[in-house]
Design an enzyme around this catalytic site. Structure first.
Site, PDB file in Angstrom:
ATOM      1  N   ASP A   1       0.819  -1.075  -0.093  1.00 44.83           N
ATOM      2  CA  ASP A   1       0.008   0.102   0.081  1.00 44.83           C
ATOM      3  C   ASP A   1       0.930   1.258   0.035  1.00 44.83           C
ATOM      4  OD1 ASP A   1      -2.839   1.160   0.575  1.00 44.83           O
ATOM      5  OD2 ASP A   1      -1.546   2.052   2.182  1.00 44.83           O
TER       6      ASP A   1
ATOM      7  N   THR B   1      -2.568   5.947  -4.473  1.00 42.15           N
ATOM      8  CA  THR B   1      -1.350   6.434  -3.976  1.00 42.15           C
ATOM      9  C   THR B   1      -0.052   6.152  -4.622  1.00 42.15           C
ATOM     10  OG1 THR B   1      -1.513   5.117  -2.160  1.00 42.15           O
ATOM     11  CG2 THR B   1      -2.485   6.771  -1.583  1.00 42.15           C
ATOM     12  N   THR B   2       0.019   4.935  -4.991  1.00 42.59           N
ATOM     13  CA  THR B   2       1.161   4.518  -5.692  1.00 42.59           C
ATOM     14  C   THR B   2       1.139   5.270  -7.108  1.00 42.59           C
ATOM     15  OG1 THR B   2       1.054   2.302  -4.470  1.00 42.59           O
ATOM     16  CG2 THR B   2       2.411   2.409  -6.478  1.00 42.59           C
TER      17      THR B   2
ATOM     18  N   ASP C   1      -9.274   0.810   1.791  1.00 41.37           N
ATOM     19  CA  ASP C   1      -9.031   1.549   0.185  1.00 41.37           C
ATOM     20  C   ASP C   1     -10.312   0.953  -0.736  1.00 41.37           C
ATOM     21  OD1 ASP C   1      -6.841   2.697   1.067  1.00 41.37           O
ATOM     22  OD2 ASP C   1      -5.403   1.253   0.078  1.00 41.37           O
TER      23      ASP C   1
END
Length: 588
Positions: free
Chosen positions: A62, A95-96, A384
């Site tokens: 994550d 987010t990545t 998420d």
């Protein structure tokens, strides 16, 4: 680390050269930060092992979890970390991707800077490209066919597909969508966890689960259709007697001990009978309760819990419709809460209170796992997926996933770039190349040949198949809409906007201004004051420094203005109760 005798790279450099070196350094730091998670993108991305500041081991892929647990020393790293946090808070996922895209935009910008293009041209071109990309996304977006379970399941599956629950995505996608459709708001979805068991033991509960227990042996541990009294009041003997206007009597004779104990039983018996007459069969208190009171509740068939956190009591109030009562004598029937059932249950190594209510939007996900690391990772994954599904429900628009959107937007941006007759054209083309880095990395992490995959994707899109993307698990190009690989419009829009604005902000930086050294500044001011005193022929340096340390410079300066320099040693001597500093002669 610098070796002895190594020269400072900024020495003998012009101001322009120094700014360029700092700019290159910033871009390098940002790119290195983004490279931390390149291999974690996609369903087959790699996990990272992190040891946090407490020595605890975290295994995750994550993005936000990785970034929050690494050491951030450089201000540019702090900006990238903030980018990941904002993406997670606004969109719940991506987010990545957002950090990788920001790193790629800066990497392409560095190449343009080396060709002589000014940062202002790059910033202007990136802004134009971002605005055009958002318009293209809106054109590509498809309305959600309906707000039912069937339409939302592919969104939840896609989010889960890139995390630890990928192998169980069908089971947990169903759970995630049920939770979202029931609550409609992430604030109404709670998480509880208990180590032990397996991932298959995770379940969704209609109501609240709170870690606590009844504490009294043989107390009724299940109540159907309970009338629940929510208390924020101490039920201890001393507090109850004081409230009633009495006091705990002094024991003067042996016979009074029995009398005192009987009085205690009478008080709590009356309390139990009083709430029993209201039909109360469950008491939840955020404060302490006397064991005698708990025992009377047990005898009356009342389910009782004490020491509940106030936050949990407020949530239970919202769930059951009950009002929190602070005075046991002021309880009314309309203050009581209602639920389908309330029970105490052992789950793993812990005991929990389960309050079930079918018609409430509040739900709890009970997470199980063999280790704490597994439990924490599952919690992050489900959170998420829930956030992503909720945002899709709000936006009511979806996009094809698997890199399909990035390839299509990049192709259209190139056509747009050729309509620009200025240097900004180069920045728009660089923006398109940076977007294509997402499917490139996805192909690499999936074990596919990157070059042939990207060529095939471009061929499919040039033929009008805009939903052609990568199915990482099957290792081939597919119609992502048909296979249910979809992403919410809001998440993808936030990725492009967040990455672009962060890249632009970093490109505009050409220097660092160190933090003001307040301690040094204070010393400089003190030296100035002492110089003034010496000019007035007042040798007061030692006393003045001590006074500033004790009372602060502003207070000492105000005192000197009113009473003169002679007041400094005089006040200090009075402070210490003896003559520590020699008094000064009065000013003429």
């Amino acid at each position: 680390m610098k070796q002895a005798g190594e020269a400072n790279p900024l020495l003998d450099k012009s101001e322009k050269e120094i700014h360029r070196i700092i700019q290159d350094s910033n871009i390098t730091v940002a790119k290195s930060f983004a490279d931390l998670v390149r291999s974690s993108l996609g369903p087959l991305g790699a996990h990272k092992i992190i040891i946090d500041e407490d020595g605890f081991i975290i295994v995750t892929r994550d993005g936000r979890t990785i970034f929050e647990n690494i050491c951030v020393d450089h201000p540019i790293e702090g900006m990238m970390l903030e980018l990941a946090k904002v993406q997670d808070e606004i969109a719940g996922d991506g987010t990545t991707s957002v950090v990788i895209l920001a790193g790629e935009l800066l990497s392409r910008a560095k190449e343009l800077l080396m060709t002589g293009l000014h940062p202002s041209n790059i910033v202007k071109g990136y802004t134009m490209a971002m605005q055009e990309a958002i318009l293209i996304l809106n054109e590509l977006a498809m309305p959600l066919s309906s707000q039912d379970k069937r339409s939302l399941l592919p969104v939840a599956r896609t989010s889960l597909n890139s995390k630890i629950l990928a192998g169980y995505r069908d089971i947990f996608a169903d759970m995630v969508v049920d939770a979202v459709l029931r609550s409609k708001d992430a604030k109404n979805i709670y998480f509880q966890s208990s180590t032990g068991g397996s991932i298959r033991d995770i379940f969704l509960f209609n109501g609240m689960i709170i870690e606590n227990r009844t504490l009294v042996p043989h107390m009724q541990n299940t109540v159907e259709n309970p009338k629940i009294l929510l208390l924020n009041a101490k039920l201890k003997l001393y507090d109850v007697k004081r409230k009633l206007g009495g006091a705990v009597d002094l024991i003067l004779e042996a016979g009074q001990i029995t009398k005192m104990h009987m009085a205690e039983f009478a008080i709590f018996s009356e309390i139990a009978e009083m709430i029993n007459r209201l039909g109360v069969n469950a008491v939840l208190n955020s404060r302490k309760m006397d064991p005698v009171a708990m025992d009377f509740f047990r005898k009356a068939g009342i389910f009782a819990v004490r020491n509940l956190p106030s936050e949990n009591l407020m949530r239970i109030s919202e769930l059951t419709g009950g009002r929190i009562v602070s005075d046991i004598d002021e309880v009314r029937e309309e203050d009581l809460g209602h639920a389908k059932s309330i029970r105490e249950e052992q789950i793993g190594d812990h005991r929990f209170i389960l309050i079930e209510k079918e018609d409430s939007p509040v739900v709890t996900v009970m997470i199980r796992g063999g280790t704490k690391q597994m439990v924490d990772e599952v919690r992050r994954t489900l959170n998420d997926a829930i956030q992503t599904t909720i945002h899709t429900l709000e936006d009511r628009s979806i996009l094809p996933g698997g890199g399909a959107v990035e390839v299509e937007v990049a192709a259209r941006l190139r056509h747009f770039a050729y309509t620009i007759r200025s240097k900004e054209q180069l920045a728009v083309l660089a923006f398109a190349d940076a977007l294509e880095s997402i499917p490139r990395i996805l192909a690499i992490n999936s074990g596919m040949d990157m070059v042939s995959t990207i060529i095939s994707l471009k061929h499919e899109h040039s033929a009008g198949r805009i939903s052609a993307g990568i199915n990482a698990e099957e290792g081939k190009i597919v119609d992502t809409l048909e296979q249910g690989i979809i992403e919410p419009l809001g998440m993808k829009r936030q990725v492009i906007q967040g990455a672009t604005m962060t890249a632009i902000m970093i490109l505009r930086v050409d220097d660092f201004i160190p933090r003001k050294d307040l301690k040094k500044r204070g010393e400089d001011l003190t030296k100035e004051d002492i110089k003034v005193a010496l000019k007035a022929e007042k040798d007061v340096e030692e006393a003045y420094r001590e006074a500033v340390r004790l009372f602060g410079r502003k207070n000492v300066r105000d005192m000197i203005k009113v009473y003169g320099w002679e007041s400094v040693p005089r006040v200090l001597n009075r402070w210490y109760g003896r003559e520590v500093y020699k008094p000064l002669s009065p000013s003429s």
